[in-house]
Each structure stands twice: as C-alpha cells, then as structure tokens.
Design an enzyme around this catalytic site. Structure first.
Site, PDB file in Angstrom:
ATOM      1  N   ASP A 107     -28.337  82.319  91.856  1.00 10.29           N
ATOM      2  CA  ASP A 107     -29.348  81.400  91.335  1.00 10.29           C
ATOM      3  C   ASP A 107     -29.053  81.001  89.890  1.00 10.29           C
ATOM      4  O   ASP A 107     -29.653  80.058  89.371  1.00 10.29           O
ATOM      5  CB  ASP A 107     -30.771  81.980  91.469  1.00 10.29           C
ATOM      6  N   HIS A 167     -34.388  85.318  97.588  1.00  9.36           N
ATOM      7  CA  HIS A 167     -33.692  86.544  98.018  1.00  9.36           C
ATOM      8  C   HIS A 167     -33.773  86.649  99.550  1.00  9.36           C
ATOM      9  O   HIS A 167     -34.265  87.650 100.077  1.00  9.36           O
ATOM     10  CB  HIS A 167     -34.309  87.801  97.404  1.00  9.36           C
ATOM     11  N   HIS A 173     -36.082  82.018  84.658  1.00  4.18           N
ATOM     12  CA  HIS A 173     -36.978  81.497  85.696  1.00  4.18           C
ATOM     13  C   HIS A 173     -38.349  81.225  85.074  1.00  4.18           C
ATOM     14  O   HIS A 173     -38.876  82.070  84.331  1.00  4.18           O
ATOM     15  CB  HIS A 173     -37.215  82.518  86.812  1.00  4.18           C
ATOM     16  N   HIS A 193     -31.599  93.108  86.301  1.00  5.51           N
ATOM     17  CA  HIS A 193     -31.760  93.994  87.442  1.00  5.51           C
ATOM     18  C   HIS A 193     -30.476  94.197  88.236  1.00  5.51           C
ATOM     19  O   HIS A 193     -30.504  94.836  89.297  1.00  5.51           O
ATOM     20  CB  HIS A 193     -32.870  93.468  88.379  1.00  5.51           C
ATOM     21  N   ASP A 235     -33.146  87.063  83.673  1.00  7.95           N
ATOM     22  CA  ASP A 235     -34.250  87.321  84.611  1.00  7.95           C
ATOM     23  C   ASP A 235     -35.453  88.009  83.939  1.00  7.95           C
ATOM     24  O   ASP A 235     -36.595  87.837  84.385  1.00  7.95           O
ATOM     25  CB  ASP A 235     -33.766  88.216  85.760  1.00  7.95           C
ATOM     26  N   TYR A 276     -43.616  89.300  89.787  1.00 13.48           N
ATOM     27  CA  TYR A 276     -42.167  89.371  89.545  1.00 13.48           C
ATOM     28  C   TYR A 276     -41.786  90.784  89.103  1.00 13.48           C
ATOM     29  O   TYR A 276     -40.836  91.390  89.607  1.00 13.48           O
ATOM     30  CB  TYR A 276     -41.848  88.350  88.458  1.00 13.48           C
ATOM     31  N   HIS A 284     -25.683  86.557  84.068  1.00 10.86           N
ATOM     32  CA  HIS A 284     -25.981  87.284  85.311  1.00 10.86           C
ATOM     33  C   HIS A 284     -25.349  86.477  86.439  1.00 10.86           C
ATOM     34  O   HIS A 284     -25.545  85.265  86.516  1.00 10.86           O
ATOM     35  CB  HIS A 284     -27.508  87.345  85.442  1.00 10.86           C
ATOM     36  N   GLU A 321     -25.758  86.524  89.718  1.00 13.00           N
ATOM     37  CA  GLU A 321     -26.457  86.196  90.958  1.00 13.00           C
ATOM     38  C   GLU A 321     -26.453  84.667  91.121  1.00 13.00           C
ATOM     39  O   GLU A 321     -26.528  83.913  90.139  1.00 13.00           O
ATOM     40  CB  GLU A 321     -27.893  86.747  90.914  1.00 13.00           C
TER      41      GLU A 321
END
Ligand code: FEO
Length: 397
Positions: free
Chosen positions: A83, A23, A225, A145, A164, A192, A79, A81
């Site tokens: 990653d 991030h 992750h 999130h 996540d 986390y 998701h 994002e």
C-alpha cells in the site's frame, strides 16, 4: 491532486474512497482510506513513500504534473508493504537509478516483492540526509508494524513522517485533524490501533519514549493513512501511550453466536446481572455473526471484561465466535477478565472450548460460565443473571 502542507512539502498521495476491505479481508474500512505520499522540495527533491499498486498509473501521472520525475533526487520508502511501495515498479521504470532510502529489512522485503535490484541505500536510526536547508533523520520502527518500518523527521518544518503509526483508515478531502469530525477521527484511530498495533504495544511505548527523549519540535505528524495531525499533533502520541498501556475503559462486552437464540437469551440475562451490580459500566452485546469483526475487536480492546458465548455445534463452537477468538489470541490483549457461556442440545462442549481459547489468549478466566441445555427456562435465566452479577463483582474487589 497535490496540495501543500508547507512551502517545502506537498502531499501527492491518493484518497481511496471506495476501499471497504484491507489486508485481504482482515480489516474493514467503512470510511475508505488514503495512501499518503509526500514530495519535499529543498535544494534536493525527495519523494516519501508511494501508493497502493492499483493506483500506480494515476500516481505516476499526477506526479509528472507536479514535477519532472528526473528532478527527484531521492526516494524514501519507509515501509515496503504494497500500500506504500506499490507504485515503485512503475516509477522506477522512469527513473531507474534514483537511490531508494530504506532500512536493511526494507531492502530485503522490496527485493522479495518486486525482484528488482534497485539502488538501495540502507539506513538505520540516527542516520541523516541533508537536502539543503533541511536535514532528514531516520528512525527505525522495527515491528511497528513490520520488521522494515521506519519514520523520517524533517527538521526545518518539524514534521515527523510517521508511516503507518498514528494513521487511520479514513478518507477525507479535508486531510487535517483540526478540520474533520473528531468522533470519526478517533473512532478510526482506535480501531486501527486495536486491530493492527495491539500486539506491538510494548514496542510502541519504547519507541515513543525514544523519540520523545530526542526533544524534537513537532509541528506535524504526516501519517501514511488518513488525516495528518497538525493541530496539537502530540495528542495522538499521548493517546498511543494510553492505548499501549493495557488499555481499558469501564466497559464489559459480550460476544456470542447463536443458532436459535438460546445463547442470545443467556447473553441478555448475563448483561442484566452485570448492570444490577454496576449501573455505571457500559455493557455492550454483539452477535458475532452479524457484526463486523474489526468493530467487535475495537470494543473488546476498550473493555475491562469480555464474555464469549456460543451454542455447541458438531462438538465445537460456531465459526464467527471461533474466528474472533483466534483474532484475540493473535492480538494479545492485556489486563482483561474473561468468561464463557453457551447453550447446547446434547454433547455441550462449547463453554469448555471457549474457556481454553480465552486462556490461550492469556486472558484471566476466573470462573466457568453457565452451560444451558436447550433453551434457558426461568431457572436458567436466573443462573445467567447471577453469573453476570458475580462477573461484575470481580471488578469491585
Ligand atoms: Fe499501510 Fe503496513 O502498510
């Protein structure tokens, strides 16, 4: 290298041993991370999530060794994002018409990131996709999130692909929770949660209750992750319920920044005062300028009491303390008592500024903490010690 979770499900992600910042610079990843992507082979073939952009080439190359890409019937992006979606542009060049299952917010965000009008199929909670012997059920996890987040449940294998949620930034070739060091695993899992999920705790609780009410059998939680929970996977679900419920341990943490050690001496005297009242409480001290900010946040998350100290500089506070106070304002910790302290040479605003920031972060500030001119003398040390005693006494009432 791909490996099998079950006869039908393989991991096809990437372990990123080198990652140290995530991030941008917002999150330290001293143990690396992984971007977990999964390939399901039933009558239909499904790819769940991809990997971070820098690994797109490697991901697509490895995937081609595992399967003819044209055999992939569906892609699920839980998701958007980068990653998890970062390899999509390259993958979609190879299989441009393959439907991408995602939430409505997911489609919007993917379009926002990549400006491509792929074949999006929008899904919501309860929608299903039959792929042969298995049915996949989608569960939206809005703001867990990101607005687009969702999870996918596979009935034949009783696997929850949780994206996540329940993850950790923890690179390990062992990949399963029963094989890795438990202290490392839980340290990364709580870090986390503390640093990423704390602001969404009420939603975490509601979502877990919603999923538990479905009474789904659960063999595995396949995160996006870190390691996969296969031994008693509900252990991390129960931990999340605990962490989401204004979590605290019997710990008081002091965080300070100090120019010439006057504020540090104050911190040590306050700590001594706390210990004199309750020898069982864990008291931890961190110099904000010398300690990783995410590790400090994790310690604050564990604490029932937190104290912030800073010298006054330029009518303000030192920047490492200021950065952390901004982080805790955003994270919205619950159920923590707090106070400020600090040394000064002439104007001496630091304590007042910190107190305002602590209140802004919705922490309970009961008493104005000590302000010491220059270096604390014996009397100043005693003042700090007595303040520490009064601070610790609050938890005994
Ligand atoms: Fe792992 Fe929110 O991306």
């Amino acid at each position: 290298m791909a490996f099998k979770l079950t006869d039908k499900v393989s991991w096809v992600g990437k372990i990123d041993w080198e990652l140290r910042r995530f991030h941008g610079d917002e999150y330290s990843t001293f143990k690396g991370s992984s971007y977990n992507s999964y390939l399901i082979r039933d009558e239909k073939t499904v790819l769940i999530d991809t990997v971070w952009t820098p690994f797109a080439d490697e991901f697509v190359r490895n995937l081609k060794e595992e399967i003819d890409l044209k055999e992939i019937d569906y892609i699920i992006i839980q998701h958007s994002e980068v990653d998890h979606s970062g390899a999509l542009p390259l993958l979609m060049k190879e299989i441009p018409d393959t439907p991408i299952y995602c939430t409505a917010n997911g489609a919007k965000t993917l379009k926002g990131h990549y400006h491509e009008d792929w074949n999006f199929v929008e899904v919501k909670t309860g929608d299903t996709l039959n792929i042969g012997e298995s049915t996949l059920t989608f569960v939206e996890a809005r703001m867990l999130h990101w607005p687009d987040s969702m999870m996918t449940y596979m009935d034949s294998e009783a696997i929850l692909f949780s994206n996540d949620a329940f993850g950790q930034h923890y690179a390990s070739e062992l990949m399963f929770n029963d094989l890795v060091d438990q202290c490392e695993l839980y340290e990364e899992a709580i870090k986390y949660y503390a640093n990423i999920l704390t602001p969404f705790s009420a939603l975490v609780t509601n979502k877990i209750k919603e999923v538990l009410a479905m009474e789904l059998p659960l063999n595995m939680i396949a995160t996006s992750h870190g390691i996969i929970w296969r031994d008693n996977p509900s252990q991390i679900v129960l931990k999340y319920l605990e962490w989401a419920d204004a979590y605290q341990e019997n710990q008081i943490t002091l965080v300070y920044d100090t120019m010439w050690n006057a504020t540090k001496r104050m911190a040590e005297a306050i700590a001594d005062g706390i210990k004199s009242v309750d020898n069982s409480v864990k008291v931890k001290l961190y110099n904000a300028a010398k300690t990783d900010k995410n590790d400090i946040i994790t310690e604050l998350f564990r604490s029932k009491g937190i104290l912030f100290g800073s010298s006054t500089v330029n009518k303000g506070i030192m920047n490492a303390t200021g950065g952390l106070l901004e982080m805790i304002r955003g994270l919205g910790f619950k159920n923590k008592k707090a106070a400020a302290f600090g040394s000064y040479g002439w104007s001496g605003e630091s304590v007042k500024i910190i107190e305002e920031k602590l209140k802004d972060a919705k922490l309970e500030v009961l008493e104005s903490g000590p302000r010491i001119l220059w270096n604390p003398d014996e009397e100043g040390i005693k003042e700090c010690y007595e303040f520490g005693r009064r601070f610790a006494q609050q938890f005994k009432e």
